[in-house]
Design a protein around this motif. Structure first.
Motif, PDB file in Angstrom:
ATOM      1  N   LEU A  61       8.531  37.031  -2.524  1.00  0.00           N
ATOM      2  CA  LEU A  61       7.317  36.228  -2.641  1.00  0.00           C
ATOM      3  C   LEU A  61       6.446  36.684  -3.805  1.00  0.00           C
ATOM      4  O   LEU A  61       5.736  35.876  -4.412  1.00  0.00           O
ATOM      5  CB  LEU A  61       6.521  36.291  -1.337  1.00  0.00           C
ATOM      6  CG  LEU A  61       7.200  35.661  -0.114  1.00  0.00           C
ATOM      7  CD1 LEU A  61       6.362  35.891   1.133  1.00  0.00           C
ATOM      8  CD2 LEU A  61       7.442  34.174  -0.328  1.00  0.00           C
ATOM      9  N   SER A 106       4.863  35.955   6.680  1.00  0.00           N
ATOM     10  CA  SER A 106       4.376  36.137   5.306  1.00  0.00           C
ATOM     11  C   SER A 106       4.667  34.922   4.436  1.00  0.00           C
ATOM     12  O   SER A 106       3.909  34.621   3.502  1.00  0.00           O
ATOM     13  CB  SER A 106       5.006  37.388   4.681  1.00  0.00           C
ATOM     14  OG  SER A 106       6.422  37.290   4.656  1.00  0.00           O
ATOM     15  N   TYR A 110       1.848  32.701   2.594  1.00  0.00           N
ATOM     16  CA  TYR A 110       1.996  32.502   1.156  1.00  0.00           C
ATOM     17  C   TYR A 110       1.703  31.043   0.763  1.00  0.00           C
ATOM     18  O   TYR A 110       1.098  30.775  -0.278  1.00  0.00           O
ATOM     19  CB  TYR A 110       3.420  32.889   0.758  1.00  0.00           C
ATOM     20  CG  TYR A 110       3.798  32.651  -0.687  1.00  0.00           C
ATOM     21  CD1 TYR A 110       3.516  33.580  -1.677  1.00  0.00           C
ATOM     22  CD2 TYR A 110       4.483  31.485  -1.056  1.00  0.00           C
ATOM     23  CE1 TYR A 110       3.887  33.368  -2.998  1.00  0.00           C
ATOM     24  CE2 TYR A 110       4.862  31.261  -2.369  1.00  0.00           C
ATOM     25  CZ  TYR A 110       4.558  32.199  -3.334  1.00  0.00           C
ATOM     26  OH  TYR A 110       4.937  31.974  -4.637  1.00  0.00           O
TER      27      TYR A 110
END
Length: 224
Positions: A61, A106, A110
């Motif tokens: 990411l 996550s 994001y």
């Protein structure tokens, strides 16, 4: 002040195509959030990263950029590190990877700001799995679009066959059932109708009837 329409529902319910047509009719921007998860799934596949919480996902990411843009026809273009991957993410494999990668907290974090910022600056119809429950809980209208697994699998099978892909209906149906289970049983933002949403079942409706139904719901609740 912008108007936000949240459209949730299971895989293969026709959210993307229906939302796209409805958005065009209402002169709204259509935001396909599933394409964002598919794009991160594609990035994970390319780099051999497993779609589960890990330092590898966090690193991924931090290394990639995912953006949404629109062409002169108002059609959504998804960019991965500047590359148009809109066509590459429309396969059954990409769909299953999206289901797995979207369960990673996550990954959802994001993409959250990107999705919310779109709704702040445009009149949008945004579709996905948790738009009304998590992403846009204060949306002007929240709709849960669904259809039977068999109907969704048949529609997907027809779509892929028309694209010249060699697929089997039974495989598509199994993918739909598996995707439903994964989406409704994950710990992070499971698929479920949002509080106060309008339920729309399109099992017995064709595409045009489904579009008309969604537009009528939006107009009724937003007084457009």
């Amino acid at each position: 002040m912008s108007v936000a329409i949240a459209l949730d529902g299971p895989a293969g319910a026709g959210k993307s195509s229906i939302a796209k047509r409805a958005a065009k009719a209402l002169d709204f921007i259509y935001v396909d959030t599933g394409a964002l998860y598919r794009t991160i799934g594609l990035a994970a596949t390319r780099k051999g990263v497993e779609p589960k919480p890990s330092d590898e996902v966090e690193k991924l990411l931090n290394e990639i950029t995912v953006d949404l843009t629109f062409n002169d026809k108002g059609e959504q273009i998804v960019l991965l590190d500047g590359e148009d991957v809109s066509g590459l993410i429309r396969t059954p494999e990409a769909s299953m990877m999206a289901s797995k990668i979207s369960a990673v907290p996550s990954v959802r974090a994001y993409l959250l700001d990107l999705q919310r910022n779109m709704a702040k600056s445009h009149n949008v119809i945004m579709d996905g799995r948790d738009i009304g429950t998590v992403v846009l809980p204060d949306a002007n209208v929240k709709i849960f679009l669904t259809a039977s697994p068999e109907a969704r699998a048949q529609r997907r099978y027809k779509e892929l066959c028309e694209k010249g892909m060699d697929v089997k209906y039974e495989d598509i149906l199994n993918d739909v059932i598996t995707r439903d289970y994964n989406d409704t049983h994950r710990q992070t933002a499971p698929l479920k109708p949002a509080e106060g949403c309008v339920m729309v079942d399109t099992t017995e409706l064709d595409f045009e009837q489904s579009v008309e139904k969604i537009i009528s719901v939006i107009k009724e609740h937003c007084r457009l």
